[in-house]
Each structure stands twice: as C-alpha cells, then as structure tokens.
Write a protein that holds these residues in place. Structure first.
Motif, PDB file in Angstrom:
ATOM      1  N   GLU B 481       0.809  -1.221   0.000  1.00 49.17           N
ATOM      2  CA  GLU B 481       0.000   0.000   0.000  1.00 49.17           C
ATOM      3  C   GLU B 481       0.842   1.271   0.000  1.00 49.17           C
ATOM      4  N   ALA B 482       2.112   1.125  -0.338  1.00 47.32           N
ATOM      5  CA  ALA B 482       2.931   2.323  -0.535  1.00 47.32           C
ATOM      6  C   ALA B 482       2.284   3.114  -1.670  1.00 47.32           C
ATOM      7  N   LEU B 489      -1.573   2.701  -5.620  1.00 44.66           N
ATOM      8  CA  LEU B 489      -0.946   1.787  -4.672  1.00 44.66           C
ATOM      9  C   LEU B 489       0.122   0.963  -5.382  1.00 44.66           C
ATOM     10  N   TYR B 490       1.152   0.597  -4.616  1.00 46.87           N
ATOM     11  CA  TYR B 490       2.237  -0.206  -5.182  1.00 46.87           C
ATOM     12  C   TYR B 490       1.700  -1.574  -5.633  1.00 46.87           C
ATOM     13  N   GLY B 491       0.972  -2.243  -4.728  1.00 47.63           N
ATOM     14  CA  GLY B 491       0.227  -3.444  -5.114  1.00 47.63           C
ATOM     15  C   GLY B 491       1.055  -4.723  -5.231  1.00 47.63           C
ATOM     16  N   MET B 492       0.299  -5.834  -5.235  1.00 53.56           N
ATOM     17  CA  MET B 492       0.910  -7.171  -5.284  1.00 53.56           C
ATOM     18  C   MET B 492       1.607  -7.417  -6.616  1.00 53.56           C
ATOM     19  N   GLU B 493       1.026  -6.847  -7.675  1.00 56.04           N
ATOM     20  CA  GLU B 493       1.545  -7.139  -9.011  1.00 56.04           C
ATOM     21  C   GLU B 493       2.963  -6.623  -9.172  1.00 56.04           C
ATOM     22  N   ASP B 529       3.119   4.355   5.963  1.00 57.42           N
ATOM     23  CA  ASP B 529       3.064   3.166   6.815  1.00 57.42           C
ATOM     24  C   ASP B 529       4.457   2.572   6.926  1.00 57.42           C
ATOM     25  N   ASP B 530       4.642   1.791   7.998  1.00 53.69           N
ATOM     26  CA  ASP B 530       5.919   1.096   8.159  1.00 53.69           C
ATOM     27  C   ASP B 530       6.091   0.115   7.002  1.00 53.69           C
ATOM     28  N   ILE B 531       7.341   0.013   6.548  1.00 55.56           N
ATOM     29  CA  ILE B 531       7.622  -0.959   5.480  1.00 55.56           C
ATOM     30  C   ILE B 531       8.507  -2.059   6.068  1.00 55.56           C
ATOM     31  N   THR B 532       7.947  -3.269   6.148  1.00 50.63           N
ATOM     32  CA  THR B 532       8.652  -4.365   6.810  1.00 50.63           C
ATOM     33  C   THR B 532       8.650  -5.596   5.894  1.00 50.63           C
TER      34      THR B 532
END
Lengths: 98, 550
Positions: B481-482, B489-493, B529-532
């Motif tokens: 969700e970046a 959104l950045y997304g799964m793809e 949001d945190d990116i982990t």
C-alpha cells in the motif's frame, strides 16, 4: 471521504464514499460514536468505498463489537477489492456481509 | 554616525511639530496683517471723510449764496468777502487741510470765488488763486462729483481720491452752496493730502507684524513645550521601552517606567504594558511547551532505538547454520512503528519466523507490538501446535486491549530436517513463495481473524512442504500500500514483478532491491506506513547424527 447518515427509527444507515484510511478513520470513528445510542440495526453501505486500511478495519471492528451488544450490524454493497481485504484479514468470519 | 542618525530619528516628531508651528505662524502673520490693515484703512478713510465733509458742509452753510453772483459779475471784494476768506484761512491754518476754496463750476472749467491764502510755517510751494481765476477741472472724477452736486443737486458725501504728480495722493470733498431759493450757486472744496494716512500705514506695517510674530513665537514655544511634555516625551519613552523590551524579552524583568499623562497616551502605554506582559507569558508558555515537545521527541527517539533493538538486526543471524538464510528489515513511517518481524530457533531443528502489523501507529501501536511480539515468542514452544499458540496469544491480547487495537500476524515454523513448513495466519498478507527453479507467487493460505480483535477466536495451523532452494517472502501492507503522488498503490503485481527479477539472489540482496523499487515508485510522496519485509531461504536439509536422533 464523505460520510452520509440516514436514520430510520432505530435503524441507521451509514454510507461511506472515498478512502477509509489512517487519515479519515478518526472522522468515521467520531461519527459512529455519536450515533450509536438507541440503534438496534447498523447498516454500513460500502458502495462508494475505494480503499480500506487497517485503521479503517479497526473502526469497523469497534462498531461490530458495540453492535454485538445492542443489536446487529450489516455491511452491504462490498466490492471485490474490499471483500478481498475482509477475506485476507479474516474479518469475513466476524462480519455480516450481504 | 549610527548614533547620530538614531538621535535624528528620535527628534523627527519634534521637528515636525516645530515646522508646522512655523508655517502656521507665517500664515497667521500674513492673514492678520491684511485683515488689520484693511480695517485700519477703512477706519482712517472714514475719519478723513467725516472731517472733510464737516469742513465743507459747515462752510457751505455759512456762505450767503446770494452774494456769489455779485462777486462773479463784478470781480470786486467787499467786507463780507474778507470775512469768509478769514474763516477759510483759519481752518486751513489750524487743520491738515491743504486747499480750502469756493468756486462756481462751468462746463469745462471752474471760476474761483475764494481760496484760502494763508501759509503755514515752512510752506513755500502752494498755488493760490484769486477771485475770478479760471482753471480746468483737475480730473474726471472731480468733474463728475462736482456735476452731480451742482447740476443734478444730489446729496453726495464720498471722498474723491486723486493721485497726480503735482498734488500727490489727495482726497477731496465737495459741498454745494445754496442761494436763498435752495439752488446750488457755488461749490466749497477741500483738498487733504493723505500723508498722515500713509505714514500711519507704514508705522502700522512696521509694528503690527512684529508684535504678531512675537506673540505667535511665544505661543509656539509654549505649545511646543506642552506638546513635548505631554506627547513627544511620553511617545519617546514608549518607543525606548519597546526597544529595550525586544532585547529583554527573555529576561524576567518587569517594566519599571511609567507614564502619567492622564490622557490617551497613558491609555496606550497601559495597553502596551498589558501586551508586553501577555507576550512574555505567551513566550514563557511557548518555551515550556517547546521544551516539553523536545523532551517527548527525545524520548520517542529512545523508544525508537529500544524498539529497533528488540527486532533481531544482526546479519547474518545464524552464521553457523548452512541449512537456511534469513534476512529482514523494518522502516517505520513515524518515530515508532507498529510493524514487527521476528525469527528464532524454537529448538535445534526448528526455525520460527513471524511477521506482524499492529493497526494504528505511533506509541500505542509500538507498545502493543512489544506485547504481541513477546507473547508470540514466549508461546512458541516445540510441543505446542501453532494454532493453539495464536489462540492463546489472542486470548491474552484481548485482556490487555483497552484501545481496541488489533494485530495481523503470520507465523511459520520450518522443520529444518524434513522441510515441513507449519504456519498460522491471523489476517495477515499472503506470503510469496518461490519454489526452487520456479517463480515467486502469492500463496493463498487460509486466513484466521486478526489477533486481539475478538475474544474466543480459534486459530488453525496449515502446513506445506519446502524443498532446498525454496524461498519465502513475507511483508506487511506498508509494502503493497505504498502510495505515489498520483494516489496509486504499489500493489501485489509490482511486488511480484520485482521479486521475480531478483529471485536468484540471496535474501540479503532481494530485500534492498524490493525497497529500491518501492522508493522509485513512491517518488516524492510521504511514507504513510511502516515498510517491513522478511525473506527466508531453505538451503539444504539438516542432517542429524544418530546420537541426536536417539
């Protein structure tokens, strides 16, 4: 995000249009907090909901918990993306989605 | 130089006051001089007229008009003639009269009957006419006046002014002499030089403006000192105080100067004092608030370090282990985040990995994360089913969840000997799994409800088989969700694409590549949001010696 409330007796319909995320979830929380009294049926209309973040999920969970005590909560017009979020997070197990 | 200029500035108001007074003074002198001079001339002319007509009218009354025709015809003088002449002489001698005479007007000239012939002391140059002398009219205005009273018989009592080289500036008055039938038979004329008037004027113009100037100067001085005492000095005091106030604002000093003018300036000063103390209060409040803010900031910084140190961050984490390689990173969006990852050995042959995200952000999320992380690690023991671990953890979290936060969490335990991967999912994102020689693909696994969301939830563990060379990539929604500046959104793809580009690399290389890709996508937008991320590679099956097996 815009929130539209429609009260019909003890049945409250809340329609949400836009994004329900960290920035807008507190507004939604505020709106729900001041409307819960005397409500036996809460309907969340997600037809216009574009995005739902974990902060939004938290507000929905809070509403569900309160409505568990005083009646029922129904979520309707859930689109595919939002439904996926409910599925992935396991929310489908505790929500009533029509 | 600078000091001089400062002084000049301070005196500006005084200069302006003086300048305006001087201008006012000049205007007053001019106006008053004109008005007074005009009044003086009117008055003086009035006096001249009254006097002149008093002479002519009384002489006209006195003269017996019936005698005139006789003198005109015969040109002979008698006793009566001499008597009138002596009166005329007496008047001329004792007054300022220049010429006093009686004549009979004709169309273009006049015929003299009497003309005062006595000389005053020192007089030489005067014209004296004899009975029967003829003379042309002196001027048009004289002629008109004389015609008016003689032929038209109109009463006319205005001075006739003439200004000729011979006679100088002169005022003349004429009165008609009547005979016994009331008909004009002659005219009495008197000429007076206006020397006195001019001298008086000159004297007046010398003295009066001087007097006015002196009076105005005194008034200006008085007013100047008044203004200085009541306005300029208080305002200067005010200005000095405001200057020193700015310099001493941070010191704890009250204003000790005071102004007592009893007017608006005192009011202004009081308001100023009020404002000064208000600003001081405000500043001290602001500095304490700022200090408090700085303190909180510093504490948050400490909290951030504590939180960071809670996550395993020394890599390679298990340098002595050849069977697997694990790498993880977390980048909080705010000072302290709600994401966490974890990995630890459950026992000699089991490796656990955890990826979780607390709903919400900041301190509450961070505190909840600490509880969650500790509970999960504590409850993951070799002999307990993973589903039961989450069921217990959920129960404990619900007890201490006044803020109604929740955690999405994924935990997996890899049996290093057999390659069996047991996992439990509490509403967390699907992991990407890359089979040896294959591609990274999101693995659909059953999702349980989020942790701490609802009491009494039961969680069930799932299992899959992993072979050497397989990789697992797990992450939080901060990755998918970046958001970039276009709100995309950045997304799964996109995540899947970049993962497959670097799938051959080690976990330690894969995560930075993904992060770089996310950063390039997000561009200038803020990180919400945190990116982990965590990546585990199963490299080879663990061999156990027979001793261990027993």
């Amino acid at each position: 995000m815009t929130i539209e409330k429609n009260l019909n007796g003890t049945e409250l319909t809340v329609a949400i249009v836009g994004r329900l995320d960290t920035a807008t979830a507190p507004d939604m929380e505020e709106v729900l907090k001041e409307s819960f009294e005397g409500i036996t049926k809460l309907i969340l209309d997600f037809e216009g909901l574009e995005y739902l973040s974990s902060a939004g999920l938290r507000v929905i969970l809070q509403a569900q918990k309160i409505m568990n005590k005083q009646g029922e909560m129904i979520i309707k017009n859930v689109n595919k993306t939002i439904n996926e979020i409910f599925e992935v997070t396991g929310f489908v197990d505790i929500l009533t989605i029509e | 130089m600078k000091k001089q200029r400062k002084q000049c500035k301070q005196r500006k108001l005084q200069h302006a006051v003086i300048r305006s007074f001087v201008i006012l003074g000049i205007v007053l002198v001019i106006v008053i001089s004109f008005v007074v001079a005009d009044q003086y001339i009117r008055k003086a002319m009035g006096n001249y007229r009254d006097t002149a007509f008093a002479y002519t009218s009384s002489m006209a009354e006195m003269i017996d008009g019936d005698k005139i025709a006789y003198y005109l015809e015969t040109g002979e003088k008698d006793e009566y003639y001499d008597e009138i002449l002596s009166y005329l002489n007496a008047f001329r001698y004792h007054t300022e009269i220049q010429y006093f005479y009686v004549f009979v007007p004709d169309t273009e000239e006049i015929v003299y009957i009497w003309d005062a012939d006595i000389r005053k002391e020192g007089e030489t140059d005067i014209n004296i006419c004899e009975l029967g002398d003829r003379e042309a009219y002196w001027g048009e205005s004289d002629k008109e006046t004389i015609y008016k009273i003689y032929y038209d018989q109109e009463p006319y009592e205005e001075l006739t002014l003439s200004n000729d080289e011979k006679y100088g500036s002169m005022a003349s008055a004429y009165s008609a002499v009547l005979d016994s039938n009331g008909v004009p038979v002659a005219v009495v004329g008197v000429d007076m030089y206006m020397t006195n008037l001019q001298a008086g004027m000159r004297q007046f113009l010398n003295i009066v403006p001087l007097v006015i100037i002196v009076i105005i100067l005194v008034a200006i001085l008085l007013f100047y000192f008044f203004v200085k005492k009541r306005i300029v000095t208080p305002i200067n005091t005010l200005s000095n105080i405001s200057k020193s106030m700015v310099q001493n604002l941070e010191k704890d000093e009250a204003i000790e100067v005071s102004i007592h003018t009893g007017d608006e300036i005192e009011e202004l000063f009081d308001s100023f004092k009020q404002m000064y103390s208000d600003i001081k209060d405000y500043i001290s409040e602001l500095s304490s608030v700022t200090a408090e803010k700085e303190r909180i900031g510093a504490e948050l910084d400490v909290a951030k370090h504590i939180q960071a140190s809670m996550l395993p961050c020394i890599f390679p984490a298990f340098p002595e282990r050849k069977e697997f390689d694990v790498y993880a990173t977390m980048e909080p969006a705010k000072e302290v985040g709600g994401d966490f990852y974890d990995f630890f050995m459950v026992d000699e042959t089991h490796l656990a990995i955890v990826m979780a995200d607390v709903s919400g952000k900041g301190v509450p999320a961070a505190l909840f994360m600490v509880i969650g992380k500790t509970l999960i690690k504590d409850h993951t023991t070799p002999d307990i089913d993973l589903g039961n671990v989450f069921t217990k953890v959920n129960h404990l979290l619900c007890e201490s969840n006044s803020e109604e936060l929740f955690i999405t969490a994924f935990e997996g335990v890899l049996d290093l000997v057999t390659g069996e991967f047991v996992y439990v999912n509490a509403g967390h994102e699907m992991p990407f799994i890359c089979k040896a020689g294959g591609e990274f693909e999101p693995q659909k696994i059953r999702a349980g409800f989020v942790l701490a969301g609802m009491e009494g939830m039961k969680y069930k563990a799932g299992a899959m088989q992993m072979e050497p060379g397989d990789k697992i990539f797990q992450y939080t929604d901060g990755v998918t969700e970046a958001t970039n500046t276009n709100n995309e959104l950045y997304g799964m793809e996109r995540l899947g694409i970049i993962l497959n580009k670097v799938k051959e690399k080690s976990p330690q290389e894969i995560l930075p590549a993904v992060k770089q890709n996310i950063d390039a996508f997000v561009g200038e937008a803020d990180q919400f949001d945190d990116i982990t991320m965590l990546c585990l590679e199963y490299k080879e099956k663990m061999k156990i010696s027979e001793e261990d097996a027993q």
